[in-house]
Design an enzyme around this catalytic site. Structure first.
Site, PDB file in Angstrom:
ATOM      1  N   TYR A  48       0.754  -1.135  -0.226  1.00 15.95           N
ATOM      2  CA  TYR A  48       0.036  -0.044   0.220  1.00 15.95           C
ATOM      3  C   TYR A  48       0.908   1.151   0.148  1.00 15.95           C
ATOM      4  CZ  TYR A  48      -4.349   2.700   0.789  1.00 15.95           C
ATOM      5  OH  TYR A  48      -5.321   3.679   0.830  1.00 15.95           O
ATOM      6  N   LYS A  83      -3.340   8.373   3.837  1.00 14.61           N
ATOM      7  CA  LYS A  83      -4.775   7.984   4.440  1.00 14.61           C
ATOM      8  C   LYS A  83      -4.714   8.290   5.987  1.00 14.61           C
ATOM      9  CE  LYS A  83      -7.018   6.793   0.735  1.00 14.61           C
ATOM     10  NZ  LYS A  83      -8.140   7.669   0.030  1.00 14.61           N
TER      11      LYS A  83
END
Length: 263
Positions: A164, A171
């Site tokens: 990721y 995020k």
């Protein structure tokens, strides 16, 4: 259990005005949200990224009878200005904002976070996090009677998810921004949330290495033993925008079949 047919959904958002940004095609999480909001009675404004994306998004805008359909690259201030000018002229108010936009350059996303180039990090933060703050600031004066703002996050904000990459820190910043904006806008009756869906085969996810393996892992390990759908994410968005969630703000709501509870 399947979601109810659209004819069974109560129009709990009848007359509400909702702006949904981030629809790329019929597989987009943003499309699930736009469709669910429309089924719940809301009027929908939608955007498309550029002329290449327009043929994929325009039929969807027609399907929800969107009276506002404009291009939006959140890095183009003129386009953001034009969008909110159109909302103000057409509706003179806004009740719901759905921000479902994320981007990181390939070289930033697929390498180590430690090695992330400065330009790649700033681009990811600009598009995926700061744009939410920018849209929230512009939506605030249109939410004179209160409203709801929703953005999309992911489990990688709080746990290390393999491949990721830099989107994890980005995020995490987005979820923190949600808490601060919720605190600042709460006195005006504006509620602010992040929704954290499980992995889905969207265009945004296509840049994550070995993403198919991640989806298979979720199916095996999640308590629900399946992937979630864009319609289920949309239903959560309707709930957060509705009077049923009037006492909720600043939350990160997981729609992932329970995967996030696993150690």
């Amino acid at each position: 259990m399947a979601l109810p047919d659209e004819t069974d959904l109560p129009p709990i958002l009848a007359g509400r005005k909702a702006l949904v940004v981030g629809v790329a095609n019929e597989h987009s999480i943003a499309w699930g949200c736009a469709r669910a909001l429309r089924r719940a009675g809301a009027d929908i404004a939608m955007t498309y990224l550029n002329e290449k994306a327009r043929p994929h998004v325009e039929p969807l805008a027609r399907a929800v009878e969107a009276p506002i359909f404009l291009p939006l690259d959140v890095r183009d201030r003129a386009q953001v200005d034009a969008l909110f000018d159109a909302v103000a002229r057409k509706w003179d108010r806004l009740d719901v904002l759905v921000h479902s936009i994320a981007f990181a350059p390939k070289e930033a996303l697929q390498g180590r976070v430690t090695d992330c180039p400065r330009d790649g990090f700033l681009a990811a933060m600009d598009v995926s996090c700061w744009s939410f703050l920018d849209l929230a600031r512009r939506a605030e004066p249109l939410m004179r009677q209160g409203g709801a703002m929703v953005t999309m996050t992911y489990l990688g904000a709080n746990e290390v998810v393999e491949n990721y990459g830099v989107m994890g820190p980005v995020k995490a910043a987005l979820e923190s921004a949600v808490r601060y904006v919720a605190t600042e806008l709460g006195p005006k009756g504006i509620r602010v949330h992040a929704v954290s869906p499980g992995p889905l085969a969207t265009r945004a996810a296509s840049g994550i290495r070995d993403f198919d393996a991640l989806m298979k892992q979720v199916v095996v390990r999640a308590p629900a033993h399946r992937l979630v759908t864009i319609d289920e994410i949309g239903a959560a968005c309707v709930f957060l925008a509705s009077p049923y969630a009037a006492a909720m703000t600043g939350e990160t709501l997981y729609i992932d079949g329970g995967y996030h509870v696993l150690a």
